[in-house]
Design a protein around this motif. Structure first.
Motif, short mmCIF file in Angstrom:
data_model
loop_
_atom_site.label_atom_id
_atom_site.label_comp_id
_atom_site.label_asym_id
_atom_site.label_seq_id
_atom_site.Cartn_x
_atom_site.Cartn_y
_atom_site.Cartn_z
N GLY A 1 65.44 101.63 29.95
CA GLY A 1 65.56 102.91 29.27
C GLY A 1 65.29 104.10 30.17
N THR A 2 65.31 105.27 29.58
CA THR A 2 65.08 106.51 30.33
C THR A 2 63.67 106.61 30.85
OG1 THR A 2 66.78 107.67 29.09
CG2 THR A 2 65.10 109.04 30.10
N THR B 1 71.35 113.99 33.01
CA THR B 1 72.28 113.21 33.82
C THR B 1 71.47 112.40 34.82
OG1 THR B 1 73.70 115.14 33.69
CG2 THR B 1 74.43 113.39 35.16
N TYR B 2 71.39 111.11 34.62
CA TYR B 2 70.52 110.26 35.44
C TYR B 2 70.89 108.82 35.13
CZ TYR B 2 68.39 109.89 30.90
OH TYR B 2 68.22 109.69 29.56
N GLN B 3 70.26 107.91 35.84
CA GLN B 3 70.46 106.49 35.53
C GLN B 3 69.23 105.95 34.82
OE1 GLN B 3 71.91 104.98 39.50
NE2 GLN B 3 72.94 103.58 38.08
N ALA B 4 69.45 105.30 33.69
CA ALA B 4 68.35 104.65 32.96
C ALA B 4 68.00 103.34 33.66
CB ALA B 4 68.76 104.40 31.52
N ALA B 5 66.82 102.80 33.36
CA ALA B 5 66.41 101.46 33.80
C ALA B 5 66.45 101.28 35.32
CB ALA B 5 67.29 100.41 33.10
N LYS B 6 65.75 102.13 36.06
CA LYS B 6 65.70 102.01 37.52
C LYS B 6 64.32 101.59 38.01
CE LYS B 6 68.80 102.86 39.85
NZ LYS B 6 69.85 101.83 40.15
N LEU B 7 63.26 102.12 37.40
CA LEU B 7 61.90 101.89 37.89
C LEU B 7 61.27 100.64 37.27
CD1 LEU B 7 61.77 104.74 39.18
CD2 LEU B 7 59.56 105.02 38.06
N GLY B 8 60.59 99.88 38.09
CA GLY B 8 59.88 98.70 37.61
C GLY B 8 58.59 99.08 36.89
N VAL B 9 58.04 98.13 36.13
CA VAL B 9 56.87 98.41 35.30
C VAL B 9 55.65 98.79 36.15
CG1 VAL B 9 56.15 95.97 35.11
CG2 VAL B 9 55.53 97.61 33.32
N ASP B 10 55.52 98.22 37.35
CA ASP B 10 54.36 98.56 38.19
C ASP B 10 54.39 100.03 38.57
OD1 ASP B 10 53.60 95.97 37.96
OD2 ASP B 10 54.36 95.34 39.93
N LYS B 11 55.59 100.54 38.85
CA LYS B 11 55.73 101.97 39.19
C LYS B 11 55.41 102.84 37.97
CE LYS B 11 57.97 102.59 43.44
NZ LYS B 11 59.09 101.69 43.79
N LEU B 12 55.85 102.38 36.79
CA LEU B 12 55.55 103.15 35.56
C LEU B 12 54.04 103.27 35.38
CD1 LEU B 12 57.92 101.88 32.70
CD2 LEU B 12 58.12 103.92 34.12
N ILE B 13 53.35 102.16 35.56
CA ILE B 13 51.89 102.15 35.38
C ILE B 13 51.23 102.99 36.46
CG2 ILE B 13 49.83 100.67 35.40
CD1 ILE B 13 51.62 98.47 34.09
N ALA B 14 51.69 102.84 37.69
CA ALA B 14 51.10 103.60 38.80
C ALA B 14 51.33 105.10 38.62
CB ALA B 14 51.72 103.13 40.12
N ILE C 1 67.17 97.18 31.26
CA ILE C 1 68.50 97.57 30.76
C ILE C 1 68.42 98.89 30.00
CG2 ILE C 1 69.39 95.20 30.59
CD1 ILE C 1 68.84 95.26 27.59
N ALA C 2 69.58 99.51 29.82
CA ALA C 2 69.70 100.63 28.89
C ALA C 2 69.81 100.01 27.50
CB ALA C 2 70.94 101.45 29.23
N VAL D 1 44.34 89.56 24.87
CA VAL D 1 45.22 90.72 24.64
C VAL D 1 44.79 91.42 23.35
CG1 VAL D 1 47.61 91.46 24.21
CG2 VAL D 1 47.13 89.62 25.85
N ASP D 2 44.52 92.73 23.46
CA ASP D 2 44.13 93.50 22.27
C ASP D 2 45.28 94.35 21.72
OD1 ASP D 2 41.31 92.77 22.36
OD2 ASP D 2 41.30 93.91 24.23
N GLY D 3 46.22 94.67 22.57
CA GLY D 3 47.33 95.51 22.11
C GLY D 3 48.51 95.36 23.05
N ILE D 4 49.70 95.65 22.52
CA ILE D 4 50.94 95.49 23.30
C ILE D 4 51.74 96.78 23.22
CG2 ILE D 4 53.12 94.19 23.47
CD1 ILE D 4 51.42 91.88 22.02
N VAL D 5 52.21 97.23 24.38
CA VAL D 5 53.10 98.39 24.44
C VAL D 5 54.44 97.91 24.98
CG1 VAL D 5 53.55 100.56 25.68
CG2 VAL D 5 51.26 100.10 24.74
N ILE D 6 55.52 98.39 24.39
CA ILE D 6 56.85 98.03 24.86
C ILE D 6 57.56 99.32 25.28
CG2 ILE D 6 59.10 97.07 24.18
CD1 ILE D 6 57.05 95.60 21.99
N THR D 7 57.94 99.41 26.54
CA THR D 7 58.73 100.56 26.97
C THR D 7 60.20 100.21 26.78
OG1 THR D 7 58.74 99.85 29.28
CG2 THR D 7 56.97 101.36 28.61
N HIS D 8 60.96 101.17 26.26
CA HIS D 8 62.28 100.83 25.71
C HIS D 8 63.18 102.05 25.80
CE1 HIS D 8 65.13 99.20 22.74
NE2 HIS D 8 64.39 98.11 22.60
N GLY D 9 64.47 101.84 26.03
CA GLY D 9 65.43 102.93 25.90
C GLY D 9 65.41 103.45 24.47
N THR D 10 65.72 104.72 24.31
CA THR D 10 65.55 105.32 22.98
C THR D 10 66.74 105.08 22.05
OG1 THR D 10 66.32 107.42 23.86
CG2 THR D 10 63.93 107.09 23.71
#
Ligand SMILES: NC(=O)CC[C@H](N)C(=O)O
Length: 337
Positions: free
Chosen positions: A19-20, A33-46, A65-66, A91-100
């Protein structure tokens, strides 16, 4: 933080799907204007070091994926991973990052099939992280805040966008260019501000632990498709969808889920052939389709989706049809969920 402090924090897993929120543009001026789904989860967290103040966070890349390309198999894969994690004592909670674009579908699906009261929060963004005033960092921070909060338990699958806590059942993408993109006809459940949640209401519909559906018992989903109602519509699309293998057709109807007189005979025929006909509405700010209003549903043996928009009606129909092929039973499910 020292070990003792860390042990007091909740353990939150971030499942990344693309996603975005994982998007990247050529320049900071590229908000649309950009490409969705480029960055990995480690970069998102960092990218949001403050997450470490809220929870012990770790990430998993489930897919990249988009979200318009989400398939039923992707839904099942994600939901099964969520269920495994929810069962884990660590695990106490789960977050899902997702295209909108299909976030509302995934959130509703999880809301129906996850047998846990642990917080599950689905989150996305409207601008990529490379853009000026990117919204993903704050949305993710808020998602982790809500997922690590004991108060979020048992409230169904949640969506945090634009400082609001929305019910995954109700929320829908209503605007596609503003950060204030997600709305519910029935209002948000709460707000999240500076990492703290403020709750105002609870969902009235059955979900998660109170749902009769369980992802562990679902290995495939039936094909359900959507056809759109509009002036001068023909029955071509409806017939083609049935021929393509649809077990149910969601009528994305005008107004009160009304059906053109040019389409009614084909839908009556399809129902006789075993295809479920489910009337919903494509009006923007909350459709409300009632049985036997506009069409004689009792006589036709059709189902109404009530306030579910067509894409959410598709999700519920697929889940329900893993258990029943009876239109009356489907209707019961459409009232309760
Ligand atoms: N804002 C977004 O996330 C849209 C990007 C893309 N179409 C998707 O849904 O993944």
């Amino acid at each position: 933080k020292d070990t003792e402090q860390r042990q007091k924090l909740a353990n939150v897993v971030i499942l990344a799907t693309g996603g975005t929120i994982a998007g990247a543009g050529a320049s900071a001026a590229n908000s649309a204007t950009y490409q969705a789904a480029k960055l990995g989860v480690d970069k998102l967290i960092a990218g949001v070091p403050e997450l470490a103040d809220l929870a012990n966070v770790r990430g998993e890349q489930v897919m990249q994926i988009a979200s318009e390309s989400f398939s039923n198999d992707d839904l099942l894969k994600l939901a099964k991973r969520v269920a495994e994690l929810a069962e884990s004592k660590d695990v106490d909670g789960i977050v899902i990052t997702h295209g909108t674009d299909t976030l509302e579908e995934t959130a509703y699906f999880l809301n129906l099939v996850e047998k846990t009261d642990k917080p599950i929060v689905v989150v996305g963004s409207m601008r990529p992280g490379t853009a000026m005033s990117a919204d993903g960092m704050l949305n993710l921070y808020n998602a982790v805040a809500v997922a690590s909060d004991k108060q979020s338990r048992g409230k169904g699958v949640l969506v945090t966008m634009n400082d609001e806590i929305q019910s995954g059942r109700d929320v829908s993408k209503a605007v596609n260019i503003k950060t204030e993109a997600f709305k519910s006809a029935w209002g948000p459940m709460g707000m999240v501000v500076e990492g703290k949640s403020y709750w105002f209401r609870l969902p009235a519909k059955r979900h998660t632990t109170n749902s009769e559906f369980d992802i562990k018992q679902i290995s495939s989903l039936p094909q359900v498709d959507i056809a759109y109602g509009y002036g001068n519509v023909t029955d071509t699309a409806y017939k083609a969808l049935a021929q393509g293998g649809a077990k149910a057709i969601i009528h994305a109807g005008t107004g009160n889920g009304s059906v053109s007189s040019r389409v009614v005979p084909a839908l009556q025929e399809l129902r006789k052939d075993g295809v479920q006909i489910i009337r919903s509405s494509h009006v923007n700010q909350g459709g409300f389709v009632l049985r036997n209003a506009e069409q004689p549903d009792d006589k036709n043996d059709w189902v109404v989706a009530h306030d579910l928009n067509p894409q959410k009606a598709r999700i519920l129909a697929m889940v329900a049809m893993t258990k029943t092929q009876d239109a009356k039973e489907l209707q019961r499910i459409f009232w309760e969920y």
